[in-house]
Design an enzyme around this catalytic site. Structure first.
Site, PDB file in Angstrom:
ATOM      1  N   GLU A  70     -32.310 -21.617 -14.322  1.00 41.87           N
ATOM      2  CA  GLU A  70     -32.857 -22.223 -13.099  1.00 41.87           C
ATOM      3  C   GLU A  70     -33.187 -23.711 -13.266  1.00 41.87           C
ATOM      4  OE1 GLU A  70     -37.033 -21.334 -11.940  1.00 41.87           O
ATOM      5  OE2 GLU A  70     -36.172 -20.998  -9.985  1.00 41.87           O
ATOM      6  N   ASP A  71     -33.524 -24.093 -14.490  1.00 44.63           N
ATOM      7  CA  ASP A  71     -33.968 -25.471 -14.698  1.00 44.63           C
ATOM      8  C   ASP A  71     -32.834 -26.483 -14.682  1.00 44.63           C
ATOM      9  OD1 ASP A  71     -36.705 -24.812 -14.874  1.00 44.63           O
ATOM     10  OD2 ASP A  71     -36.334 -23.982 -16.865  1.00 44.63           O
ATOM     11  N   ARG A 137     -42.811 -31.932 -16.965  1.00 43.19           N
ATOM     12  CA  ARG A 137     -41.343 -31.959 -17.037  1.00 43.19           C
ATOM     13  C   ARG A 137     -40.690 -32.711 -15.871  1.00 43.19           C
ATOM     14  NH1 ARG A 137     -39.421 -27.454 -20.050  1.00 43.19           N
ATOM     15  NH2 ARG A 137     -40.878 -27.138 -21.774  1.00 43.19           N
ATOM     16  N   HIS A 168     -44.526 -24.961 -15.031  1.00 43.69           N
ATOM     17  CA  HIS A 168     -43.790 -25.322 -13.815  1.00 43.69           C
ATOM     18  C   HIS A 168     -44.584 -24.910 -12.573  1.00 43.69           C
ATOM     19  CE1 HIS A 168     -39.839 -25.025 -16.249  1.00 43.69           C
ATOM     20  NE2 HIS A 168     -40.010 -26.291 -15.934  1.00 43.69           N
ATOM     21  N   CYS A 255     -36.692 -18.153 -13.450  1.00 45.43           N
ATOM     22  CA  CYS A 255     -35.905 -19.017 -14.351  1.00 45.43           C
ATOM     23  C   CYS A 255     -34.586 -18.409 -14.800  1.00 45.43           C
ATOM     24  CB  CYS A 255     -36.711 -19.412 -15.578  1.00 45.43           C
ATOM     25  SG  CYS A 255     -38.026 -18.367 -16.010  1.00 45.43           S
TER      26      CYS A 255
HETATM   27  C1  CIR Z   1     -39.032 -24.095 -21.494  1.00 43.73           C
HETATM   28  O1  CIR Z   1     -40.124 -24.397 -21.989  1.00 43.73           O
HETATM   29  O2  CIR Z   1     -38.309 -24.917 -20.944  1.00 43.73           O
HETATM   30  C2  CIR Z   1     -38.576 -22.668 -21.584  1.00 43.73           C
HETATM   31  N1  CIR Z   1     -39.055 -22.083 -22.791  1.00 43.73           N
HETATM   32  C3  CIR Z   1     -39.041 -21.865 -20.403  1.00 43.73           C
HETATM   33  C4  CIR Z   1     -38.442 -22.323 -19.104  1.00 43.73           C
HETATM   34  C5  CIR Z   1     -38.868 -21.501 -17.939  1.00 43.73           C
HETATM   35  N2  CIR Z   1     -38.206 -21.945 -16.769  1.00 43.73           N
HETATM   36  C6  CIR Z   1     -38.632 -21.721 -15.524  1.00 43.73           C
HETATM   37  O3  CIR Z   1     -39.702 -21.164 -15.333  1.00 43.73           O
HETATM   38  N3  CIR Z   1     -37.906 -22.171 -14.531  1.00 43.73           N
END
Ligand code: CIR
Length: 260
Positions: A70-71, A137, A168, A255
């Site tokens: 998702e990111d 972020r 987030h 995510c």
């Molecule tokens: C991070 O810290 O980027 C990953 N361990 C977790 C990302 C989670 N992403 C989200 O909630 N969209």
């Protein structure tokens, strides 16, 4: 944007062995790949059970956090915008995601460029607007670029605050339908959802808030019985997915997929 939860497609990526090196705010244990794969398969099956087509990409060992697709992209009905993660170790995931997204969007692809950063986990698309949380972020520049691009396609964007110490914006909320949001009381108290119908997660069940509405289903992490019962009583069809291993890396239901 009234079809905020009607999706024909999703893209996911399998976790790899390198998941043990994923980013985390606090060390609460090493994620177990076998357990995570099992939960991931259940998640994909839930998405597919709604009739959607799900593209499952192979694991990317070079990027420990790449299961959290998702990111990397914001997929809107008219355009997809590639993100620029604030976590430097994750920036290379975006190029790896491009071909899969291009297969659906063709040339309708835009991007956030340096020095702005933004991660999909900070973006909640509602029936009215795009909410974007300023976070460790996601920067003002990233949000400003997104706002300009989204405006070209008729979307309005509103900057909100991701609470301190929360990874987030969507760590603390999820869309239930175009006008209804499931949120933690601490996030809702900021006023960012004023004018929406807000349902609160039960006390001590904050981690239940990162749910997704996907077609007929609300997909949420298992283990939050009071919140699940509340959603059920409110008329939602809830599917619970084991999230113990992703939770060790601050990940939840949203995510794990791109949805469009
Ligand atoms: C991070 O810290 O980027 C990953 N361990 C977790 C990302 C989670 N992403 C989200 O909630 N969209």
């Amino acid at each position: 944007m009234n079809s905020t939860h009607i999706f024909g497609h999703a893209i996911t990526r399998k976790p790899g062995r390198s998941i043990v090196d994923g980013l985390r705010a606090a060390d609460i244990g090493t994620p177990d790949l076998a357990r995570m794969l099992e939960a991931h398969a259940a998640y994909v099956a839930a998405l597919r059970s709604t009739g959607a087509e799900v593209v499952e990409l192979p694991a990317l060992e070079a990027y420990p956090d790449s299961v959290f697709v998702e990111d990397t992209m914001l997929c809107l009905p008219k355009v997809t915008i590639s993100m620029r993660p604030g976590a430097v170790s994750r920036q290379g995931e975006v190029a790896e995601m491009m071909p899969a997204v291009r297969a659906f969007y063709g040339e309708k692809m835009r991007e956030i460029s340096a020095p702005g950063t933004i991660e999909g986990g900070d973006i909640l698309v509602t029936g009215r607007e795009i909410l974007v949380g300023l976070s460790a972020r996601t920067t003002r520049d990233g949000i400003s670029q997104l706002t300009d691009i989204a405006r070209e396609y008729g979307y309005s964007t509103r900057m909100v605050e991701t609470p301190d110490g929360v990874l987030h914006f969507k760590t603390d909320c999820g869309l239930l339908d175009a006008d209804t949001i499931l949120a933690t009381p601490r996030l809702a108290a900021s006023g960012c959802f004023d004018g929406y119908r807000v349902l609160h997660v039960a006390p001590e069940e904050e981690a239940a808030s990162n749910c997704i509405r996907f077609n007929n289903l609300v997909i949420m992490a298992s283990g939050f019985q009071r919140t699940a019962a509340m959603l059920d009583a409110a008329g939602y069809q809830v599917v619970e997915i084991e999230n113990s291993e992703c939770a060790k890396l601050d990940g939840g239901m949203s995510c794990l997929s791109l949805r469009f």
